[in-house]
Design an enzyme around this catalytic site. Structure first.
Site, PDB file in Angstrom:
ATOM      1  N   GLY A  14      -2.785  13.065   2.537  1.00  0.00           N
ATOM      2  CA  GLY A  14      -3.183  14.004   3.581  1.00  0.00           C
ATOM      3  C   GLY A  14      -2.704  15.411   3.311  1.00  0.00           C
ATOM      4  CG  ASP A  15      -3.501  18.024   5.509  1.00  0.00           C
ATOM      5  OD1 ASP A  15      -4.738  17.896   5.401  1.00  0.00           O
ATOM      6  OD2 ASP A  15      -2.901  17.976   6.585  1.00  0.00           O
TER       7      ASP A  15
ATOM      8  CB  CYS B  75     -14.286   4.681   5.553  1.00  0.00           C
ATOM      9  SG  CYS B  75     -15.738   5.717   5.617  1.00  0.00           S
TER      10      CYS B  75
ATOM     11  CE  LYS C 163      -7.563   6.951   0.790  1.00  0.00           C
ATOM     12  NZ  LYS C 163      -8.592   7.282   1.787  1.00  0.00           N
TER      13      LYS C 163
ATOM     14  N   PRO D  92     -10.204   8.380  -3.478  1.00  0.00           N
ATOM     15  CG  PRO D  92     -10.395   6.452  -2.142  1.00  0.00           C
ATOM     16  CD  PRO D  92      -9.391   7.436  -2.686  1.00  0.00           C
TER      17      PRO D  92
HETATM   18  C1  LIG Z   1     -16.193  13.907   0.953  1.00  0.00           C
HETATM   19  C2  LIG Z   1     -15.160  12.846   1.217  1.00  0.00           C
HETATM   20  C3  LIG Z   1     -15.447  11.523   0.898  1.00  0.00           C
HETATM   21  C4  LIG Z   1     -14.494  10.518   1.116  1.00  0.00           C
HETATM   22  N1  LIG Z   1     -14.767   9.238   0.720  1.00  0.00           N
HETATM   23  C5  LIG Z   1     -13.801   8.278   0.830  1.00  0.00           C
HETATM   24  C6  LIG Z   1     -13.982   6.973   0.276  1.00  0.00           C
HETATM   25  O1  LIG Z   1     -15.014   6.657  -0.352  1.00  0.00           O
HETATM   26  N2  LIG Z   1     -12.982   6.066   0.445  1.00  0.00           N
HETATM   27  C7  LIG Z   1     -11.800   6.383   1.105  1.00  0.00           C
HETATM   28  O2  LIG Z   1     -10.916   5.538   1.234  1.00  0.00           O
HETATM   29  N3  LIG Z   1     -11.600   7.621   1.606  1.00  0.00           N
HETATM   30  C8  LIG Z   1     -12.549   8.567   1.458  1.00  0.00           C
HETATM   31  N4  LIG Z   1     -12.297   9.835   1.900  1.00  0.00           N
HETATM   32  C9  LIG Z   1     -10.955  10.169   2.440  1.00  0.00           C
HETATM   33  C10 LIG Z   1     -10.034  10.678   1.309  1.00  0.00           C
HETATM   34  O3  LIG Z   1      -9.833   9.681   0.322  1.00  0.00           O
HETATM   35  C11 LIG Z   1      -8.671  11.106   1.866  1.00  0.00           C
HETATM   36  O4  LIG Z   1      -8.056   9.997   2.475  1.00  0.00           O
HETATM   37  C12 LIG Z   1      -8.794  12.223   2.911  1.00  0.00           C
HETATM   38  O5  LIG Z   1      -9.698  13.233   2.462  1.00  0.00           O
HETATM   39  C13 LIG Z   1      -7.419  12.855   3.210  1.00  0.00           C
HETATM   40  O6  LIG Z   1      -6.870  13.422   2.059  1.00  0.00           O
HETATM   41  P1  LIG Z   1      -6.897  15.031   1.816  1.00  0.00           P
HETATM   42  O7  LIG Z   1      -6.304  15.657   3.054  1.00  0.00           O
HETATM   43  O8  LIG Z   1      -6.081  15.217   0.568  1.00  0.00           O
HETATM   44  O9  LIG Z   1      -8.333  15.396   1.637  1.00  0.00           O
HETATM   45  C14 LIG Z   1     -13.245  10.840   1.708  1.00  0.00           C
HETATM   46  C15 LIG Z   1     -12.972  12.174   2.037  1.00  0.00           C
HETATM   47  C16 LIG Z   1     -13.900  13.167   1.794  1.00  0.00           C
HETATM   48  C17 LIG Z   1     -13.559  14.595   2.147  1.00  0.00           C
END
Ligand SMILES: Cc1cc2nc3c(=O)[nH]c(=O)nc-3n(C[C@H](O)[C@H](O)[C@H](O)COP(=O)(O)O)c2cc1C
Length: 327
Positions: free
Chosen positions: A218-219, A111, A152, A17
């Site tokens: 994550g990542d 969040c 989450k 999300p």
């Molecule tokens: C622009 C943006 C918006 C996000 N919005 C949400 C959200 O609405 N709900 C949520 O649980 N996490 C949110 N996250 C966190 C991501 O779901 C994810 O946990 C985090 O980016 C780590 O994963 P990644 O390293 O693959 O980016 C958001 C992240 C980004 C970058």
């Protein structure tokens, strides 16, 4: 209950999300060009939904929050993510999510945004752990066994609290837990520590709760890497956030598209965005431009020009001009 989590083959891939990124048009593009096994909506405020629908009596067709909950059937299975710190709002929203036809509901407990934490929701729930448990119970009450619930979260607030925090969630037996392998304090500024995902898997197994799916987050920058991390940690699935920016084809088992194809997909995304008539402005598309238009000759100039656009027609003109200049 039809629990789609039970029928997924492991390791499975999930779309994270992401507020103002994984909206309905972007999800539809992803479903078309490289569908993951499970999709998540952006988070939606349960309190906001209650207020607009029940107090203001705003018609659903005009309600911006209800627009955030639109989805098309090609996105299934799709999970709606919600946030609140009020048990009665959680129960209310759970019932609504079922009525809207989602395949699952997820509670945001990670969040770090001030606006969310000020309400006692998101990552703030790691500081009020008993309330977090109560919220899971209220969600289950509202769902009444009709669709599965997931949570989450992160490994802790200021420090690693895995040993204390995660068993509290596990005991409530949600169908799935996504662990973003960083603390709240770390935001996304340090590398994710997937060894904590492995610890959570062991914890789950020790508690005899192997039916609770564990998703590491994550990542992750490719499907191969996500699958490898699942093999290393024992996680059932992986979730991809920033890695999919500008790459709706991320989950497809195909070659990277050419520059022409990439720009054509971006244009299609813009058109779809416009056709959805969301309450958000065209400016939301600009973070997508940044991600689509990168890493090729002339991309910087094209990106700068795209940032100044205000309509799909303008975007199309610029893309055509760029493509002509290449031949
Ligand atoms: C622009 C943006 C918006 C996000 N919005 C949400 C959200 O609405 N709900 C949520 O649980 N996490 C949110 N996250 C966190 C991501 O779901 C994810 O946990 C985090 O980016 C780590 O994963 P990644 O390293 O693959 O980016 C958001 C992240 C980004 C970058």
């Amino acid at each position: 209950m039809t629990n789609f989590w039970d029928s997924l083959e492991t390791p499975f891939g999930c779309l994270a999300p992401m507020a103002d990124v994984t909206d309905a048009p972007f999800r539809e593009m992803i479903a078309k060009y490289g569908k993951p096994d499970v999709m998540w909506t952006e988070f939606v405020s349960a309190d906001g939904l209650y207020h607009t629908r029940e107090i203001q009596k705003m018609p659903d067709e005009e309600n911006p929050l209800m627009k955030d909950l639109r989805f098309s059937s090609i996105e299934r299975p799709i999970v709606a993510q919600v946030f609140t710190s009020k048990p009665e709002m959680m129960e209310y929203v759970a019932n609504l999510i079922v009525e809207l036809g989602f395949d699952g509901m997820d509670i945001n407990m990670g969040c770090p945004h001030t606006a969310i934490e000020k309400q006692g929701a998101g990552a703030a729930l790691m500081k009020t752990k008993e309330l977090a448990v109560e919220l899971i119970q209220s969600a289950k009450k509202g769902l009444a066994g009709r669709i599965p619930l997931s949570v989450k979260t992160r490994i802790g607030y200021n420090k690693n609290e895995l040993e204390e925090w995660l068993p509290m969630i596990l005991r409530e037996e949600p169908s799935a837990i996504t662990l973003h392998a960083r603390t709240r304090k770390e935001m996304s500024n340090v590398p994710a520590r997937w060894e904590h995902v492995a610890e959570l898997v062991k914890m789950r197994d020790r508690m005899g709760l192997s039916h609770v799916r564990i998703i590491g987050n994550g990542d992750v920058v490719s499907v191969a890497e996500g699958e490898e991390k699942c093999r290393e940690t024992g996680a059932d699935g992986y979730m991809v956030g920033r890695g999919i920016f500008g790459k709706p084809w991320f989950f497809a088992d195909s070659e990277e598209p050419s520059i022409e194809e990439r720009l054509r997909i971006m244009l299609e995304h813009c058109r779809l965005y416009e056709s959805y008539c969301l309450h958000k402005s065209f400016a939301v598309m600009k973070k997508h431009f940044k991600a689509y238009v990168t890493g090729f000759k002339g991309s910087k100039e094209l990106r700068i020009a795209l940032f100044a656009t205000n309509s799909v027609d303008e975007v199309e003109d610029l893309v055509q001009q760029y493509l002509k200049s290449r031949v």
